[in-house]
Scaffold this active site. Structure first.
Site, PDB file in Angstrom:
ATOM      1  N   SER A 143      48.942  46.743 -38.145  1.00 35.73           N
ATOM      2  CA  SER A 143      48.356  47.131 -36.861  1.00 35.73           C
ATOM      3  C   SER A 143      49.133  48.341 -36.353  1.00 35.73           C
ATOM      4  CB  SER A 143      48.486  45.988 -35.840  1.00 35.73           C
ATOM      5  OG  SER A 143      48.169  46.454 -34.536  1.00 35.73           O
ATOM      6  N   TYR A 155      53.378  39.340 -31.555  1.00 37.19           N
ATOM      7  CA  TYR A 155      52.441  40.062 -32.428  1.00 37.19           C
ATOM      8  C   TYR A 155      53.046  41.351 -32.958  1.00 37.19           C
ATOM      9  CZ  TYR A 155      48.118  42.294 -34.021  1.00 37.19           C
ATOM     10  OH  TYR A 155      47.156  42.923 -34.779  1.00 37.19           O
TER      11      TYR A 155
HETATM   12  N1  LIG Z   1      40.723  43.939 -33.851  1.00 30.31           N
HETATM   13  C1  LIG Z   1      41.715  44.786 -33.659  1.00 30.31           C
HETATM   14  O1  LIG Z   1      41.690  45.616 -32.751  1.00 30.31           O
HETATM   15  C2  LIG Z   1      42.906  44.799 -34.618  1.00 30.31           C
HETATM   16  C3  LIG Z   1      43.786  45.884 -34.542  1.00 30.31           C
HETATM   17  C4  LIG Z   1      44.868  45.936 -35.412  1.00 30.31           C
HETATM   18  C5  LIG Z   1      45.053  44.927 -36.343  1.00 30.31           C
HETATM   19  N2  LIG Z   1      44.174  43.882 -36.392  1.00 30.31           N
HETATM   20  C6  LIG Z   1      44.434  42.871 -37.425  1.00 30.31           C
HETATM   21  O2  LIG Z   1      43.287  42.748 -38.248  1.00 30.31           O
HETATM   22  C7  LIG Z   1      43.211  41.424 -38.766  1.00 30.31           C
HETATM   23  C8  LIG Z   1      41.837  40.842 -38.442  1.00 30.31           C
HETATM   24  O3  LIG Z   1      41.701  40.806 -37.023  1.00 30.31           O
HETATM   25  P1  LIG Z   1      40.297  40.676 -36.290  1.00 30.31           P
HETATM   26  O4  LIG Z   1      40.369  41.552 -35.081  1.00 30.31           O
HETATM   27  O5  LIG Z   1      39.182  40.836 -37.241  1.00 30.31           O
HETATM   28  O6  LIG Z   1      40.415  39.163 -35.789  1.00 30.31           O
HETATM   29  P2  LIG Z   1      39.332  37.983 -35.754  1.00 30.31           P
HETATM   30  O7  LIG Z   1      39.953  36.917 -34.922  1.00 30.31           O
HETATM   31  O8  LIG Z   1      37.977  38.504 -35.374  1.00 30.31           O
HETATM   32  O9  LIG Z   1      39.285  37.509 -37.264  1.00 30.31           O
HETATM   33  C9  LIG Z   1      40.417  36.916 -37.861  1.00 30.31           C
HETATM   34  C10 LIG Z   1      39.940  35.899 -38.885  1.00 30.31           C
HETATM   35  O10 LIG Z   1      41.120  35.274 -39.442  1.00 30.31           O
HETATM   36  C11 LIG Z   1      40.863  33.885 -39.517  1.00 30.31           C
HETATM   37  N3  LIG Z   1      42.124  33.148 -39.506  1.00 30.31           N
HETATM   38  C12 LIG Z   1      42.900  32.841 -38.442  1.00 30.31           C
HETATM   39  N4  LIG Z   1      43.949  32.116 -38.844  1.00 30.31           N
HETATM   40  C13 LIG Z   1      43.830  31.946 -40.177  1.00 30.31           C
HETATM   41  C14 LIG Z   1      44.595  31.270 -41.166  1.00 30.31           C
HETATM   42  N5  LIG Z   1      45.700  30.579 -40.830  1.00 30.31           N
HETATM   43  N6  LIG Z   1      44.186  31.317 -42.451  1.00 30.31           N
HETATM   44  C15 LIG Z   1      43.052  31.993 -42.788  1.00 30.31           C
HETATM   45  N7  LIG Z   1      42.269  32.621 -41.893  1.00 30.31           N
HETATM   46  C16 LIG Z   1      42.667  32.612 -40.609  1.00 30.31           C
HETATM   47  C17 LIG Z   1      39.979  33.565 -38.328  1.00 30.31           C
HETATM   48  O11 LIG Z   1      39.266  32.356 -38.508  1.00 30.31           O
HETATM   49  C18 LIG Z   1      39.085  34.795 -38.273  1.00 30.31           C
HETATM   50  O12 LIG Z   1      37.916  34.628 -39.058  1.00 30.31           O
HETATM   51  C19 LIG Z   1      44.372  40.657 -38.146  1.00 30.31           C
HETATM   52  O13 LIG Z   1      45.473  40.660 -39.043  1.00 30.31           O
HETATM   53  C20 LIG Z   1      44.700  41.471 -36.913  1.00 30.31           C
HETATM   54  O14 LIG Z   1      46.028  41.303 -36.499  1.00 30.31           O
HETATM   55  C21 LIG Z   1      43.105  43.787 -35.544  1.00 30.31           C
END
Ligand SMILES: NC(=O)c1ccc[n+]([C@@H]2O[C@H](COP(=O)([O-])OP(=O)(O)OC[C@H]3O[C@@H](n4cnc5c(N)ncnc54)[C@H](O)[C@@H]3O)[C@@H](O)[C@H]2O)c1
Length: 262
Positions: A143, A155
């Site tokens: 991130s 985080y």
């Molecule tokens: N959305 C953003 O703005 C953003 C920005 C930077 C980084 N990220 C990173 O991107 C990744 C995805 O985030 P997102 O925004 O799509 O989130 P999201 O919550 O929409 O999706 C995350 C998915 O991970 C699954 N999950 C949660 N815990 C889990 C576990 N223990 N084992 C397996 N699956 C699990 C959830 O069920 C969900 O389907 C994450 O690592 C997040 O930190 C997101």
């Protein structure tokens, strides 16, 4: 083939792929010709997304090391190899905030997914990739908060750990023709409903709460003028996973529309 990048013959596992960024990554890798295994802790979204994308479904809690090892062994047994692992599963919504509000349970839960899960995945993938001798790609979803804090110590710290785990493993595994890179999304709109707002003060969707004032106040300062969508991240992952990126190892790749240039 829906994309210019060719991943035909490659088997890819995407964790946390039931929705959001992981789903976008799974979609793009599939369009590039990879055999995609969608994996999520939520069995319903795992099955639904896999069916929608024509992928394989494999529910998995990445914080469970035994289950992660078994999942990767199952993929190798059923698909013949594991060529690409995308450690995307991560949690943040319920675990951010000011330090005085963070309980030990919040800290441990977030780190068990965001850091333990990445370690378990890297270790399990390295085991089968080294044994197979055909190289491989490990891509860890970090991130921008790894280097530009804003969501909270739980985080931000976890994502900084992911970046350094990535660098260390690039050093260790490069001689096996396995690259390990971190792709760092900026603010990415993961609500499949409404189009993303440009309004800098809009709360992050679904949780109903802002991820943090620092994040919200920066949305308007993204040079691209818009949020990322999951496919933006998927496109970057596809490039890093492809033969075009064979000499890229240990990088931290911002995919943030220029956010960190502010
Ligand atoms: N959305 C953003 O703005 C953003 C920005 C930077 C980084 N990220 C990173 O991107 C990744 C995805 O985030 P997102 O925004 O799509 O989130 P999201 O919550 O929409 O999706 C995350 C998915 O991970 C699954 N999950 C949660 N815990 C889990 C576990 N223990 N084992 C397996 N699956 C699990 C959830 O069920 C969900 O389907 C994450 O690592 C997040 O930190 C997101």
């Amino acid at each position: 083939m829906g994309k210019d990048i060719d991943l035909q013959g490659k088997v890819a596992l995407i964790t946390g792929g039931g929705q959001g960024i992981g789903k976008g990554i799974a979609k793009v890798l599939g369009e590039c010709g990879a055999t995609v295994v969608v994996s999520d802790i939520n069995p319903d979204t795992t099955a639904a997304t896999a069916a929608e994308l024509g992928a394989k479904a494999l529910p998995l809690n990445v914080a469970d090391q035994t289950a992660f090892n078994a999942a990767i062994d199952q993929i190798v047994a059923e698909q013949g190899s594991l060529d690409i692992l995308v450690n995307n599963a991560g949690v943040y919504r319920e675990y951010g905030g000011a330090i005085e509000t963070i309980t030990p349970e919040m800290w441990r839960t977030l780190w068990s997914v965001n850091v333990d899960g990445v370690f378990f995945g890297c270790q399990a993938a390295a085991r089968v990739m080294v044994a197979a001798g055909n190289g491989g790609r490990i891509i860890n979803i970090a991130s921008t908060q790894a280097v530009s804090p804003g969501v909270g110590v739980t985080y931000d710290g976890s994502k900084a750990a992911v970046v350094q785990i990535t660098r260390t493993l690039a050093l260790e595994l490069g001689r096996h023709n396995i690259t390990v890179n971190a792709v760092a999304p900026g603010a990415t709109w993961v609500n499949p409903g409404d189009p993303p707002p440009i309004d800098s003060t809009a709360p992050i969707p679904r949780s109903g709460q802002p991820l943090g004032d620092a994040v919200a106040s920066r949305i308007a300062r993204i040079p691209a003028g818009r949020w990322a969508v999951p496919e933006d991240i998927g496109n970057s992952v596809a490039f890093v996973a492809s033969p075009l990126a064979s000499y890229i190892n240990g990088v931290y790749l911002n995919v943030d529309g220029g956010w960190l240039t502010e």
